[in-house]
Design a protein around this motif. Structure first.
Motif, mmCIF file in Angstrom:
data_model
loop_
_atom_site.group_PDB
_atom_site.id
_atom_site.type_symbol
_atom_site.label_atom_id
_atom_site.label_comp_id
_atom_site.label_asym_id
_atom_site.label_seq_id
_atom_site.Cartn_x
_atom_site.Cartn_y
_atom_site.Cartn_z
ATOM 1 N N ALA A 271 0.821 -1.216 0.000
ATOM 2 C CA ALA A 271 0.000 0.000 0.000
ATOM 3 C C ALA A 271 0.852 1.263 0.000
ATOM 4 O O ALA A 271 0.313 2.375 0.009
ATOM 5 C CB ALA A 271 -0.923 -0.005 1.213
ATOM 6 N N GLY A 272 2.176 1.098 -0.002
ATOM 7 C CA GLY A 272 3.067 2.249 -0.084
ATOM 8 C C GLY A 272 3.624 2.731 1.238
ATOM 9 O O GLY A 272 4.319 3.753 1.278
ATOM 10 N N ALA A 273 3.359 2.001 2.318
ATOM 11 C CA ALA A 273 3.831 2.432 3.623
ATOM 12 C C ALA A 273 5.318 2.145 3.804
ATOM 13 O O ALA A 273 5.839 1.154 3.283
ATOM 14 C CB ALA A 273 3.044 1.726 4.726
ATOM 15 N N VAL A 274 5.993 3.025 4.542
ATOM 16 C CA VAL A 274 7.334 2.741 5.047
ATOM 17 C C VAL A 274 7.130 1.936 6.326
ATOM 18 O O VAL A 274 6.607 2.448 7.316
ATOM 19 C CB VAL A 274 8.120 4.028 5.334
ATOM 20 C CG1 VAL A 274 9.475 3.696 5.959
ATOM 21 C CG2 VAL A 274 8.289 4.847 4.063
ATOM 22 N N VAL A 275 7.530 0.675 6.309
ATOM 23 C CA VAL A 275 7.239 -0.236 7.417
ATOM 24 C C VAL A 275 8.520 -0.576 8.165
ATOM 25 O O VAL A 275 9.552 -0.888 7.553
ATOM 26 C CB VAL A 275 6.570 -1.539 6.913
ATOM 27 C CG1 VAL A 275 6.307 -2.497 8.079
ATOM 28 C CG2 VAL A 275 5.268 -1.220 6.182
ATOM 29 N N SER A 276 8.436 -0.516 9.483
ATOM 30 C CA SER A 276 9.506 -1.049 10.327
ATOM 31 C C SER A 276 8.972 -2.289 11.022
ATOM 32 O O SER A 276 7.789 -2.374 11.347
ATOM 33 C CB SER A 276 9.971 -0.022 11.365
ATOM 34 O OG SER A 276 8.906 0.441 12.164
ATOM 35 N N VAL A 277 9.850 -3.249 11.243
ATOM 36 C CA VAL A 277 9.457 -4.451 11.979
ATOM 37 C C VAL A 277 10.053 -4.361 13.374
ATOM 38 O O VAL A 277 11.246 -4.143 13.558
ATOM 39 C CB VAL A 277 9.892 -5.748 11.271
ATOM 40 C CG1 VAL A 277 11.403 -5.810 11.070
ATOM 41 C CG2 VAL A 277 9.390 -6.964 12.042
ATOM 42 N N ASP A 278 9.194 -4.497 14.361
ATOM 43 C CA ASP A 278 9.584 -4.428 15.763
ATOM 44 C C ASP A 278 9.833 -5.854 16.241
ATOM 45 O O ASP A 278 8.905 -6.576 16.585
ATOM 46 C CB ASP A 278 8.450 -3.765 16.553
ATOM 47 C CG ASP A 278 8.716 -3.710 18.053
ATOM 48 O OD1 ASP A 278 9.830 -4.055 18.474
ATOM 49 O OD2 ASP A 278 7.788 -3.329 18.796
#
Length: 385
Positions: free
Chosen positions: A198-205
């Motif tokens: 969807a175009g999000a900048v995602v970080s994985v915690d």
């Protein structure tokens, strides 16, 4: 031993002349204070009355110098020119340490060749929205535990103005028990894939190398690790090979036991040392400093007083030469300072504390309440910058 109270001369702030020379270069610290913003900062910098803070819209008129001693720590506050004169009288190794710290405080954390962190500029504070795909997180456990609900929540946070979505599949609240890495990956990977598409900048915690690897393959751009890439022997290798930005957080102990009487000699300096050590380990593993952000770990092995000391002095972490991230949203210390509110009733305290850190140049806020934080940031920025 608990955190020390800065030593003072009776009735006065200690002067630089009263500071002992550091026994080791690492015993020396610099913290910016007396912050200015907007036109006031511009005028003070142009007049030589203040220094620009890390390439931001802020400046600082004073520096606090801290020196560790066998008894604790001693601090003095003075203008930068006076601090430079004091530095000139130090032993060469200590003088070099002070020069490195001062350069980090006055230089943008991103190099000329790296104008953005995870593709995002740092011209204004970033908002990292929390997406917990867990049944037991302290604030919203179970609210978005299935993939569809978590994706919908992430999309809503994007629409509300989140710059980054932080997706986690393991609760690390005080007293939490570890989650099997396969289960953690099963929770987060579908959500990360959908939000990245969807175009999000995602970080994985996550603190698990295998989960990092799966999350990055699914489209995550950032690794956010509460153990500062120390909790899994493969984490440094995975992050270095991926070439991704990382967030190194300070934590004393493990989530299951971290709030059982945490102790520090001087919490601000101890956390600084811990993060500096992990920065050096990351660099040695092949992760350049411009890809690293640091997080002092509010609530992770800290008492209320420890948290307050870190928040009051959070500007010291700019001396590490990295963007500074703070996560304090809805945390227990807010209720302890107020009327014992439940997590979802801690928004006003979260905003107050978050804006206090932004006023010390913090670049990233990790929050549950994105729309409210976005509005608060907009008004704060209009008034102060």
């Amino acid at each position: 031993m608990t955190s020390t109270v800065p030593m003072t001369v009776p009735g006065a702030v200690p002067t630089l002349a009263l500071l002992p020379p550091p026994v080791r270069p690492a015993d020396l610290y610099l913290r910016p204070t007396a912050f200015l913003s907007g036109a006031e900062a511009d005028r003070a910098v142009a007049a030589g009355q203040a220094l620009r803070l890390a390439g931001s819209g802020f400046a600082f008129a004073l520096l606090e110098v801290a020196v560790r001693t066998p008894e604790g720590s001693v601090r003095a506050i003075a203008p930068a020119d006076a601090v430079r004169d004091w530095m000139a009288g130090l032993e060469p190794a200590a003088a070099r340490r002070a020069a490195v710290l001062l350069a980090a405080l006055t230089t943008p954390p991103l190099t000329v060749g790296e104008p953005a962190w995870a593709g995002l500029g740092l011209g204004r504070p970033l908002i990292q929205g929390i997406v917990n795909v867990t049944p037991d997180s302290f604030s919203d456990g179970g609210d978005h535990a299935d993939s569809a609900a978590a994706v919908a929540h992430g999309r809503a946070l994007l629409e509300a103005g989140a710059d980054i979505l932080d997706v986690g599949g393991e609760s690390t609240r005080p007293g939490a028990q570890p989650v099997d890495p396969a289960e953690e990956a099963a929770r987060v990977v579908p959500v990360i894939r959908a939000l990245a598409e969807a175009g999000a900048v995602v970080s994985v915690d996550t603190r698990r190398a295998s989960v990092m690897r799966s999350a990055l393959a699914a489209g995550a751009r950032i690794v956010n690790d509460i153990t500062a890439l120390a909790g899994d022997p493969d984490s440094l290798t995975v992050a270095a090979a991926a070439g991704c930005p990382v967030v190194l957080m300070h934590m004393q102990g493990e989530p299951g036991t971290m709030q059982q009487d945490p102790q520090y000699r001087d919490v601000v300096l101890d956390v600084f040392d811990g993060l500096e050590e992990r920065l050096l380990a990351a660099e040695a593993a092949g992760i350049p400093r411009h890809r690293i952000a640091v997080d002092p770990g509010i609530g992770f092995g800290k008492t209320v007083e420890h948290n307050l000391a870190l928040l009051r002095q959070v500007g010291i972490f700019h001396a590490l030469g990295c963007p500074v991230l703070v996560g304090l949203s809805r945390k227990r210390f807010i209720a302890s300072l107020s009327r014992g509110e439940e997590p979802k009733q801690r928004l006003p305290g979260s905003l107050a504390a978050g804006l206090a850190t932004l006023s010390q140049g913090v670049q990233i806020l990790r929050v549950h309440d994105v729309a409210e934080t976005w509005q608060a940031r907009a008004v704060w920025g209009s008034i102060g910058l």
